[in-house]
Design an enzyme around this catalytic site. Structure first.
Site, short mmCIF file in Angstrom:
data_model
loop_
_atom_site.label_atom_id
_atom_site.label_comp_id
_atom_site.label_asym_id
_atom_site.label_seq_id
_atom_site.Cartn_x
_atom_site.Cartn_y
_atom_site.Cartn_z
N GLU A 1 -30.17 7.77 20.06
CA GLU A 1 -30.03 9.10 20.70
C GLU A 1 -31.14 10.04 20.22
O GLU A 1 -31.69 10.81 21.02
CB GLU A 1 -28.62 9.66 20.43
CG GLU A 1 -27.57 8.91 21.26
CD GLU A 1 -26.15 8.91 20.68
OE1 GLU A 1 -25.81 9.83 19.91
OE2 GLU A 1 -25.38 7.98 21.00
N TYR B 1 -20.32 12.34 14.84
CA TYR B 1 -19.87 10.98 14.48
C TYR B 1 -18.89 11.00 13.30
O TYR B 1 -18.01 10.16 13.21
CB TYR B 1 -21.07 10.07 14.19
CG TYR B 1 -21.73 9.59 15.45
CD1 TYR B 1 -21.35 8.39 16.05
CD2 TYR B 1 -22.69 10.37 16.10
CE1 TYR B 1 -21.93 7.97 17.23
CE2 TYR B 1 -23.27 9.96 17.28
CZ TYR B 1 -22.89 8.76 17.85
OH TYR B 1 -23.44 8.35 19.03
C1 HEM Z 1 -19.54 4.69 17.03
C2 HEM Z 1 -19.06 5.70 17.72
C3 HEM Z 1 -18.95 5.77 19.22
C4 HEM Z 1 -18.80 4.77 20.14
C5 HEM Z 1 -18.71 3.29 19.90
C6 HEM Z 1 -18.73 5.38 21.45
C7 HEM Z 1 -18.58 4.69 22.64
C8 HEM Z 1 -18.59 5.26 23.90
C9 HEM Z 1 -18.55 4.54 25.16
C10 HEM Z 1 -18.48 3.03 25.30
C11 HEM Z 1 -18.58 5.43 26.16
C12 HEM Z 1 -18.59 5.15 27.68
C13 HEM Z 1 -20.05 5.01 28.10
C14 HEM Z 1 -20.24 4.79 29.59
O1 HEM Z 1 -19.52 5.40 30.40
O2 HEM Z 1 -21.12 4.01 29.94
C15 HEM Z 1 -18.64 6.73 25.54
C16 HEM Z 1 -18.65 7.92 26.25
C17 HEM Z 1 -18.50 9.15 25.66
N1 HEM Z 1 -18.56 9.43 24.31
FE1 HEM Z 1 -18.80 8.09 22.82
N2 HEM Z 1 -18.83 6.73 21.32
C18 HEM Z 1 -18.96 7.01 19.97
C19 HEM Z 1 -19.11 8.26 19.40
C20 HEM Z 1 -18.97 9.44 20.09
C21 HEM Z 1 -19.03 10.76 19.49
C22 HEM Z 1 -19.33 11.04 18.02
C23 HEM Z 1 -18.80 11.66 20.48
C24 HEM Z 1 -18.73 13.16 20.35
C25 HEM Z 1 -17.67 13.76 19.87
C26 HEM Z 1 -18.60 10.90 21.71
C27 HEM Z 1 -18.36 11.47 22.94
C28 HEM Z 1 -18.36 10.77 24.14
C29 HEM Z 1 -18.16 11.41 25.45
C30 HEM Z 1 -17.90 12.88 25.69
C31 HEM Z 1 -18.25 10.38 26.40
C32 HEM Z 1 -18.07 10.51 27.90
C33 HEM Z 1 -16.57 10.35 28.12
C34 HEM Z 1 -16.21 10.28 29.53
O3 HEM Z 1 -17.04 9.95 30.39
O4 HEM Z 1 -15.03 10.51 29.74
N3 HEM Z 1 -18.72 9.57 21.44
N4 HEM Z 1 -18.66 6.61 24.19
#
Ligand code: HEM
Length: 152
Positions: free
Chosen positions: A140, A98
């Protein structure tokens, strides 16, 4: 909920941030993957990252969350965060990541919006980010415990 000052700043700057979200997102991923190629190789590829709309999910969710905080609807907020937490836990996201996302997302915001990012504006959006991040980290952690596995 965040502080009244931040709420006003968020209300005033949401249109500007919303309008630039596409450019911010593109720059954010470029910066983060340059600094951390392993995240692109091992994590985002596993998440089936596609160009375009799906890439906007992360930054878009922060803007959506900020909007929701202006007219708080906690049931809706919890539902959205829970969905994201499940996706993250399925990919093994860890708390330390994060700070990496924060660093590159906020650098991208400053680079795209320039002087519009006054210290007050930066502080208010920081508050949004960490409120959301801390809630996700807690959710998580709960999911990893439930599954009996270590984070990551
Ligand atoms: C406050 C911080 C964050 C928010 C608001 C956020 C939000 C989201 C959302 C809305 C999704 C799509 C969920 C779905 O498909 O239902 C997602 C997917 C994902 N997030 Fe986060 N995220 C955050 C932090 C992070 C962090 C720290 C990482 C790691 C480096 C990360 C890695 C990913 C990955 C790898 C996916 C899947 C992407 C994909 O399907 O292409 N996220 N996140």
């Amino acid at each position: 909920m965040f502080s009244p000052q931040s709420t006003e700043v968020i209300r005033a700057t949401l249109p500007v941030v919303g309008a630039a979200i596409g450019d911010i997102t593109t720059l954010f991923y470029r910066r983060m993957f340059d600094a951390h190629p392993e995240l692109e190789r091992d994590l985002f590829n596993r998440g089936n990252q596609k160009q375009g709309e799906q890439q906007k999910a992360l930054a878009g969710a922060i803007a959506a969350f900020a909007t929701l905080q202006l007219e708080p609807d906690s049931a809706k907020v919890d539902l959205i965060l829970s969905r994201i937490a499940h996706k993250h836990a399925s990919l093994g996201i860890t708390p330390d990541q994060y700070a990496i996302v924060h660093e590159h997302l906020f650098a991208a915001i400053v680079e795209i919006l320039g002087d519009a990012v006054t210290p007050d504006v930066a502080a208010a959006w920081d508050e949004v980010y960490w409120l959301m991040a801390e809630t996700l980290i807690t959710m998580e952690r709960g999911l990893y415990q439930l599954a009996g596995v270590d984070a990551g």
